[in-house]
Write a protein that holds these residues in place. Structure first.
Motif, PDB file in Angstrom:
ATOM      1  N   TYR A  13      -7.787  18.364  -4.929  1.00 34.62           N
ATOM      2  CA  TYR A  13      -7.001  17.194  -5.319  1.00 34.62           C
ATOM      3  C   TYR A  13      -6.521  16.434  -4.085  1.00 34.62           C
ATOM      4  CZ  TYR A  13      -6.871  18.654 -10.224  1.00 34.62           C
ATOM      5  OH  TYR A  13      -7.209  18.976 -11.515  1.00 34.62           O
ATOM      6  N   ASN A  15      -3.691  15.729  -3.033  1.00 33.84           N
ATOM      7  CA  ASN A  15      -2.563  16.325  -2.302  1.00 33.84           C
ATOM      8  C   ASN A  15      -2.984  17.550  -1.481  1.00 33.84           C
ATOM      9  OD1 ASN A  15      -3.077  18.172  -4.285  1.00 33.84           O
ATOM     10  ND2 ASN A  15      -1.017  18.206  -5.135  1.00 33.84           N
ATOM     11  N   GLY A  40      -1.789  27.564 -13.503  1.00 38.19           N
ATOM     12  CA  GLY A  40      -2.169  27.116 -12.161  1.00 38.19           C
ATOM     13  C   GLY A  40      -3.445  27.746 -11.634  1.00 38.19           C
ATOM     14  N   SER A  41      -4.147  28.526 -12.470  1.00 38.62           N
ATOM     15  CA  SER A  41      -5.363  29.212 -12.001  1.00 38.62           C
ATOM     16  C   SER A  41      -6.580  28.289 -11.945  1.00 38.62           C
ATOM     17  CB  SER A  41      -5.663  30.410 -12.910  1.00 38.62           C
ATOM     18  OG  SER A  41      -5.878  29.963 -14.235  1.00 38.62           O
ATOM     19  N   GLY A  42      -6.495  27.113 -12.587  1.00 36.21           N
ATOM     20  CA  GLY A  42      -7.619  26.171 -12.531  1.00 36.21           C
ATOM     21  C   GLY A  42      -8.327  25.946 -13.856  1.00 36.21           C
ATOM     22  N   LYS A  43      -7.787  26.482 -14.940  1.00 36.65           N
ATOM     23  CA  LYS A  43      -8.451  26.342 -16.252  1.00 36.65           C
ATOM     24  C   LYS A  43      -8.615  24.871 -16.656  1.00 36.65           C
ATOM     25  CE  LYS A  43      -5.351  28.688 -18.551  1.00 36.65           C
ATOM     26  NZ  LYS A  43      -4.398  28.929 -17.456  1.00 36.65           N
ATOM     27  N   SER A  44      -7.516  24.128 -16.577  1.00 35.23           N
ATOM     28  CA  SER A  44      -7.592  22.716 -16.994  1.00 35.23           C
ATOM     29  C   SER A  44      -8.519  21.928 -16.077  1.00 35.23           C
ATOM     30  CB  SER A  44      -6.216  22.056 -16.955  1.00 35.23           C
ATOM     31  OG  SER A  44      -5.424  22.611 -17.934  1.00 35.23           O
ATOM     32  N   THR A  45      -8.449  22.224 -14.806  1.00 35.82           N
ATOM     33  CA  THR A  45      -9.330  21.535 -13.850  1.00 35.82           C
ATOM     34  C   THR A  45     -10.787  21.815 -14.207  1.00 35.82           C
ATOM     35  OG1 THR A  45      -7.634  21.750 -12.138  1.00 35.82           O
ATOM     36  CG2 THR A  45      -9.895  21.316 -11.393  1.00 35.82           C
TER      37      THR A  45
HETATM   38  P1  ADP Z   1      -4.196  25.788 -15.270  1.00 35.52           P
HETATM   39  O1  ADP Z   1      -4.811  24.896 -16.297  1.00 35.52           O
HETATM   40  O2  ADP Z   1      -4.880  27.127 -15.182  1.00 35.52           O
HETATM   41  O3  ADP Z   1      -2.710  25.923 -15.422  1.00 35.52           O
HETATM   42  P2  ADP Z   1      -4.706  23.621 -13.380  1.00 35.52           P
HETATM   43  O4  ADP Z   1      -6.159  23.360 -13.358  1.00 35.52           O
HETATM   44  O5  ADP Z   1      -3.833  22.697 -14.164  1.00 35.52           O
HETATM   45  O6  ADP Z   1      -4.444  25.141 -13.818  1.00 35.52           O
HETATM   46  O7  ADP Z   1      -4.160  23.613 -11.889  1.00 35.52           O
HETATM   47  C1  ADP Z   1      -4.802  24.283 -10.788  1.00 35.52           C
HETATM   48  C2  ADP Z   1      -4.097  23.908  -9.486  1.00 35.52           C
HETATM   49  O8  ADP Z   1      -4.301  22.521  -9.212  1.00 35.52           O
HETATM   50  C3  ADP Z   1      -2.598  24.119  -9.506  1.00 35.52           C
HETATM   51  O9  ADP Z   1      -2.186  24.518  -8.216  1.00 35.52           O
HETATM   52  C4  ADP Z   1      -2.051  22.742  -9.831  1.00 35.52           C
HETATM   53  O10 ADP Z   1      -0.750  22.565  -9.307  1.00 35.52           O
HETATM   54  C5  ADP Z   1      -3.050  21.839  -9.133  1.00 35.52           C
HETATM   55  N1  ADP Z   1      -3.223  20.537  -9.813  1.00 35.52           N
HETATM   56  C6  ADP Z   1      -3.595  20.339 -11.125  1.00 35.52           C
HETATM   57  N2  ADP Z   1      -3.713  19.021 -11.386  1.00 35.52           N
HETATM   58  C7  ADP Z   1      -3.409  18.366 -10.229  1.00 35.52           C
HETATM   59  C8  ADP Z   1      -3.363  16.976  -9.853  1.00 35.52           C
HETATM   60  N3  ADP Z   1      -3.656  16.004 -10.723  1.00 35.52           N
HETATM   61  N4  ADP Z   1      -3.035  16.684  -8.580  1.00 35.52           N
HETATM   62  C9  ADP Z   1      -2.754  17.665  -7.705  1.00 35.52           C
HETATM   63  N5  ADP Z   1      -2.793  18.979  -7.972  1.00 35.52           N
HETATM   64  C10 ADP Z   1      -3.109  19.340  -9.222  1.00 35.52           C
END
Ligand code: ADP
Length: 231
Positions: A13, A15, A40-45
């Motif tokens: 990302y 950031n 925060g493991s990356g599932k949504s990503t």
């Molecule tokens: P999960 O779905 O397993 O909770 P995410 O995929 O939401 O995990 O997040 C994985 C990591 O990426 C986390 O550290 C989260 O803070 C970070 N993250 C998720 N979305 C964003 C974003 N849009 N910008 C910056 N960091 C992000």
């Protein structure tokens, strides 16, 4: 035959957070796969990059013959036609009836009126809501709203159904009903299903392939897997 081939994918990302590290995996046509991992493991990503809500920073994602990672924004509709997405919060349109919410998905792809009617009613029948076509989403229970969202996602007969925590707002009994419905869609329509979840009971009961993520790394990938302890 594989439907999805992911090779050396990284997602970073803006950031600086590396949400997915060096991910490679394949998913066969007709598979049912759980994606699990702590917050925060990356599932949504992972889920979002499959429907190109986000682009990987590097690596390849081939889905149904399309190179998702490289696809131009103007061609993303080609990918979206191959898949349906179901979210934790249903995302129905509140001012449309149950029928209209499902039909709308077909209107968007330019189907004719008769086809829209036949396919929408068939999808609503499949999810057990043919008697609620004229209701509005806020007149339905959560489990029913999720069924409408599933009908909308499958009405186009997609190859892939992506579900992001679809039972996250439901009690255990409704959650199991939703997963059983997804299982029957997988079995009867041959739709490949990828479901991100926190639900340990469901994962352990269903005995499907389980992919476990931790801090953006794939740490386990098992056929007929169980909920991974300690994530
Ligand atoms: P999960 O779905 O397993 O909770 P995410 O995929 O939401 O995990 O997040 C994985 C990591 O990426 C986390 O550290 C989260 O803070 C970070 N993250 C998720 N979305 C964003 C974003 N849009 N910008 C910056 N960091 C992000």
């Amino acid at each position: 035959m594989e439907l999805i081939n992911i090779q050396d994918v990284n997602v970073r990302y803006k950031n600086g957070v590396n949400a997915i590290h060096d991910l490679s995996l394949k998913i066969k046509k007709g598979d049912f796969v759980f994606v699990i991992g702590g917050s925060g493991s990356g599932k949504s990503t992972f889920i979002k990059m499959l429907y190109r809500e986000i682009k990987p920073s590097s690596g390849k994602i081939i889905l149904g013959g399309l190179n998702v990672a490289k696809l131009r924004n103007s061609k993303v509709y080609k990918l979206r036609r191959k898949l349906g997405v179901v979210f934790q919060d249903y995302r129905l349109l509140p001012k449309l009836t149950v029928y209209e919410n499902v039909a709308f998905a077909l209107e968007c792809v330019g189907a004719d009126k008769k086809e829209i009617r036949q396919k929408s009613l068939k999808a609503l029948e499949l999810v057990g809501l043919k008697n609620k076509t004229r209701q509005y989403p806020d007149q339905l229970a959560g489990g029913e709203q999720q069924r409408v969202a599933i009908a909308r996602a499958i009405v186009n007969n997609p190859k892939l159904l992506i579900c992001d925590e679809p039972t996250g707002n439901l009690d255990p009994e409704r959650s199991m009903e939703i997963v059983k419905l997804l299982d029957s869609i997988n079995k009867t329509m041959g739709t490949t299903i990828i479901m991100a979840t926190h639900d340990e009971i469901i994962v352990n009961k269903m005995k499907k392939r389980v992919i476990t993520l931790k801090d953006g790394y794939l740490i386990s990938d098992e056929e007929k897997g169980k909920y991974y302890e300690g994530i």
